[in-house]
Design an enzyme around this catalytic site. Sequence first.
Site, PDB file in Angstrom:
ATOM      1  N   PRO A   2       0.818  -1.209   0.000  1.00  0.00           N
ATOM      2  CA  PRO A   2       0.000   0.000   0.000  1.00  0.00           C
ATOM      3  C   PRO A   2       0.850   1.256   0.000  1.00  0.00           C
ATOM      4  CG  PRO A   2      -0.442  -1.417   1.906  1.00  0.00           C
ATOM      5  CD  PRO A   2       0.865  -1.803   1.334  1.00  0.00           C
ATOM      6  N   GLU A   3       0.564   2.116  -0.935  1.00  0.00           N
ATOM      7  CA  GLU A   3       1.146   3.447  -0.927  1.00  0.00           C
ATOM      8  C   GLU A   3       0.052   4.391  -0.437  1.00  0.00           C
ATOM      9  OE1 GLU A   3       3.421   4.228  -4.545  1.00  0.00           O
ATOM     10  OE2 GLU A   3       3.405   2.095  -5.006  1.00  0.00           O
TER      11      GLU A   3
END
Length: 271
Positions: A2-3
């Site tokens: 996840p960014e």
Amino acid sequence: MPELPEVETTRRGIAAHLEGQVLLGAVVRQPALRWPVPALLSTVLAGQVVLAVERRAKYLLLRFARGTLLMHLGMSGSLRFYDQAPPVRPHDHIDLLLAGGAILRYHDPRRFGCILWTDAPPEQHPLLRHLAPEPLSAEFTPNWLQKKLASTQRPIKVVIMDQSWVVGVGNIYASESLFRAGILPTRPAASLAPEEIVRLHAAIQATLTEAIAAGGTTLRDYVNSEGREGFFQIQCFVYARAGEPCRICATPIQLQKLAGRATYWCNHCQS
DNA sequence: AGGAAAACCTGCGTGC
DNA sequence: TGCACGCAGGTTTTCC
């Protein structure tokens, strides 16, 4: 995994379910995450009301009157809200328990994420203290970026992934932002002209904003808080497209490792 | 002291 | 079919 867009999508998905709710406690099946889960997590949380669900960089913050729960999803983590707890699958490490049988479940095969408790203001926490300004806030300006970039010869792609320089941009959005800005990832940061920095700044903001609107990117296993995938990868220009034709000019997309991470670009559209 | 590499951990695809 | 290997959305720690 996840960014910033995936973490923000998760935050938006869980906030309404949690805010104002009382936690009954927590079930910790696997305390060995990036750092040990606090031994007294359930005791600390029991009876506390979730005041707000916030995000700082790639961290999620659950605010309580007596402190803050810091959560990071690492490479493979996800959070899902359930009205009723389903059967436990492998890597379902932690449940936060709410009234009526609802739970917030933390799932993370690689266990690079973390769940930590802090009594102090979270912005003073060692993990958050050195983070750059939020990239979608007014604090993040081309001028601020320019001052930072002038001081290093590291490749620009490596620099915008450094959370003390630019926050929230990971391996996907670094390549995508540089494509959008028309800048080669290998360029030394200090070699960027002022107009290139203005373009890069705008490209980072636009890429992150569009990715949030698409619900994030799902390449392998990212799912949002309702178990659904994100759709940004459909519009990726370069990431994971090595050898495929550039969507703008049909030149084959290049792939090279930079600081150990796969980096994608178009030789014709970027210079 | 800046910057590169190693470390953390599991699962999956590929090629022999 | 099995196995070794490389790779994966992140970030801290260690080592030059």
